[in-house]
Design a protein around this motif. Sequence first.
Motif, PDB file in Angstrom:
ATOM      1  N   THR A   8      17.246 -38.816   3.331  1.00  0.00           N
ATOM      2  CA  THR A   8      15.957 -39.472   3.527  1.00  0.00           C
ATOM      3  C   THR A   8      15.154 -38.803   4.636  1.00  0.00           C
ATOM      4  N   THR A   9      15.657 -37.706   5.148  1.00  0.00           N
ATOM      5  CA  THR A   9      14.943 -36.887   6.132  1.00  0.00           C
ATOM      6  C   THR A   9      14.518 -35.593   5.450  1.00  0.00           C
TER       7      THR A   9
ATOM      8  N   TRP B  33      20.969 -40.960   5.603  1.00  0.00           N
ATOM      9  CA  TRP B  33      19.979 -40.522   6.585  1.00  0.00           C
ATOM     10  C   TRP B  33      19.576 -39.072   6.348  1.00  0.00           C
TER      11      TRP B  33
ATOM     12  N   LEU C  45      10.297 -41.954  10.927  1.00  0.00           N
ATOM     13  CA  LEU C  45      11.719 -42.162  11.176  1.00  0.00           C
ATOM     14  C   LEU C  45      12.192 -41.142  12.219  1.00  0.00           C
TER      15      LEU C  45
ATOM     16  N   ASN D 198      24.108 -34.806  14.074  1.00  0.00           N
ATOM     17  CA  ASN D 198      25.177 -35.380  13.259  1.00  0.00           C
ATOM     18  C   ASN D 198      26.540 -35.130  13.883  1.00  0.00           C
TER      19      ASN D 198
END
Length: 271
Positions: free
Chosen positions: A191-192, A188, A218, A85
């Motif tokens: 959803t990880t 993101w 993913l 990130n």
Amino acid sequence: MSSASELFARRELLWNLTLRELRGRYKRSLLGWGWSLLNPIAFMIVYTFAFSIVLDANPSPGDPSGLSSYAFFLLCGLLPWTFFNVSVTEAMGSVVTNGALVRKVAFPREHLVIATIIAGLFTLAVELTVLSAALIVFGNMVLPWLPLVIVTTFLVAIFATGLGLGLAAANVYFRDMTYLWGILVQVWFFTTPIVYTPELVERELADYPTLVRIYNDLPMAVVVRIYRNLLYDLRMPRLIDYGLLSAYALVALAFGWWLFDRLEGRFAEEL
């Protein structure tokens, strides 16, 4: 776009840009590099309270390590995510931030992006060293798995470089990219399976096996799973996971390199 040979020939410039990035990252900060450790620790405390204590979303013991600790489970996923990130976010703004340099000096522009990724690798190395030492103290002998951790980190760095190149180029022309990326990266993150176990999602989507497969494959879900296999479970990750991560890394690098090449010509005018 500079060729690989030109990038290598200008490696001294890349190293100087990396050192500048490292020095500026915690400039005039009392704790300096201590923040690279305090930030994940602060997140660990908050998420441990929210998910482990309040929601009782504790992971299963490591297999075959037997380690049972939400804090370590979280950090094994949080550290690579934070590297990804921060590195991509910094890389995205690197060309715009160095606009004066881009307008006045001829040099491989992609060095600005790559320098931020390398600087992030230094930070991640410090964090993983501390985490590995803590895991060993608690009985998880991670030393035999560290070579694979290094390989995994290299692949994640390639993936981040590809995204960083593409976003940095797009950000020169469309400054809204910063805000769009900020929204995307929050989605993101949640959803990880970093702060929760993937089994929670798999149970909810049990009737939709295709969605479960997509969710588990993913890019950052694969990265987190590999790190946890190596550091938390003490076992060899699936070879298909390394295949997926390698594919993601190479596709991202190829596309990011291509987009940077297409847009680089007008950087000076746009800045």
